[in-house]
Design an enzyme around this catalytic site. Structure first.
Site, PDB file in Angstrom:
ATOM      1  N   GLY A  43       0.816  -1.200   0.000  1.00  0.00           N
ATOM      2  CA  GLY A  43       0.000   0.000   0.000  1.00  0.00           C
ATOM      3  C   GLY A  43       0.859   1.262   0.000  1.00  0.00           C
ATOM      4  CB  SER A 115       4.702  -3.014  -3.072  1.00  0.00           C
ATOM      5  OG  SER A 115       4.524  -1.716  -3.557  1.00  0.00           O
ATOM      6  CG  HIS A 299       4.591  -2.754  -8.556  1.00  0.00           C
ATOM      7  ND1 HIS A 299       5.787  -2.562  -7.892  1.00  0.00           N
ATOM      8  CD2 HIS A 299       3.611  -2.531  -7.631  1.00  0.00           C
ATOM      9  CE1 HIS A 299       5.552  -2.247  -6.629  1.00  0.00           C
ATOM     10  NE2 HIS A 299       4.248  -2.229  -6.447  1.00  0.00           N
TER      11      HIS A 299
END
Length: 317
Positions: A43, A115, A299
């Site tokens: 996030g 991430s 990604h």
């Protein structure tokens, strides 16, 4: 779909009081006597999904998942305008993770995330290396200000039309460097229409950055339910406007604290949002890790990447 383990349901879950009025939702699945593992979602503010459980052998692992402050099933939820972001920082999340470890009686655990999740788990592992049994990361980030600047300004060279539209969403930003901070302010606006438009504009930009990747859907950000989307954008813009409260380059500088901890890093060569050089730099500083570059992935990943991540986690069973 990648070859992952069958779906599994939690055998235990709860709400952990972490202070400041925050309750963090956690769940545990797999083997109660298995190797403990912690999933650290991305996030910031994305929350966990059931699919994250499927990377772990349920017969071998005791898998812990938790929703970071303000998102998923944790409360209060950042989608609500009355929820204060004052006590939602990287330091708070690190303390939450350690409190959860103690609450569940875990001595050492395997960490997995990608991430933003990789930033958070690296910060945790460098602070508590004695608590780490292994690390598997996909889409390596360290959330340096230079990485944030690339994602919300530099990569606009590839998408000038979309970049102009992203900037137009916050005309009050006097300089390109102020765009993220301007969005963070809009996500705190009491007017729901202002917040919803800012979240939509932010997600449209994020989707554009990933639009050249060969795998995954066209709207990984915009396609989220409204409440989840609002929380993610509010939390992400809040963190990125503050450089995640991390000293620039600190996670790379202190990677020597991971020496002796085995790790596997996966990174897609086609990842425009988080270019490969960060993973490369980390691998050079961390002597016990292996970097696997996935030629066909970005990604959003790929079936091959997901299978390789599952296989890497199998090594730590």
């Amino acid at each position: 779909m990648a070859e992952l383990y069958p779906p599994v349901e939690p055998y235990d879950e709860g709400m952990l009081d972490v202070g400041d009025g925050n309750l963090v939702h956690w769940e545990v699945c797999g083997n109660p006597h298995g190797t403990p593992a912690l999933v650290v979602h991305g996030g910031p503010g994305s929350g966990c999904t059931p699919g994250m459980r499927r990377y772990f052998d349920p017969d071998a692992y005791r898998v812990v998942l938790f929703d970071q402050r303000g998102c998923g099933r944790s409360t209060p939820h950042a989608a609500e305008p009355g929820t204060s972001m004052r006590h939602n920082t990287t330091a708070h999340l690190l303390a939450d993770m350690e409190l959860l470890r103690v609450h569940l009686g875990v001595e050492r655990w395997v960490l997995h995330g990608g991430s933003w999740g990789s930033t958070l788990l690296l910060a945790y592992a460098e602070r508590y290396p004695e608590r780490i049994a292994g690390i598997v990361i996909n889409s390596v980030t360290t959330t340096r200000r230079s990485e944030i600047d690339w994602l919300y300004r530099g990569v606009g060279r590839f998408f000038p039309e979309q970049w102009d539209r992203f900037c137009a969403g916050v005309p009050e930003a006097a300089r390109p460097e102020d765009v993220v901070t301007a969005y963070a302010r809009r996500m705190d606006d009491p007017d729901p229409a202002v917040r919803e438009k800012a979240a939509a504009d932010w997600c449209r930009w994020e989707d554009a950055v990933l639009s050249l990747e060969p795998h995954g859907g066209p709207d990984p950000y915009s396609g989220r339910p409204t409440k989840a989307r609002l929380a993610m954008v509010r939390i992400a813009s809040h963190y990125f406007a503050h450089g995640a409260w991390l000293e620039e380059g600190a996670l790379l500088r202190d990677a020597h604290r991971l020496d002796g901890i085995e790790g596997v890093l996966f990174h897609g060569r086609l990842d425009l949002s988080s270019p490969l050089d960060t993973a490369w730099e980390l691998a050079r500083q961390w002597n016990a890790c292996e970097l696997v570059v996935m030629a066909d992935s970005g990604h959003k990943g790929s079936d091959e990447l997901r299978s390789r991540v599952r296989a890497a986690l199998d090594r730590f069973r």
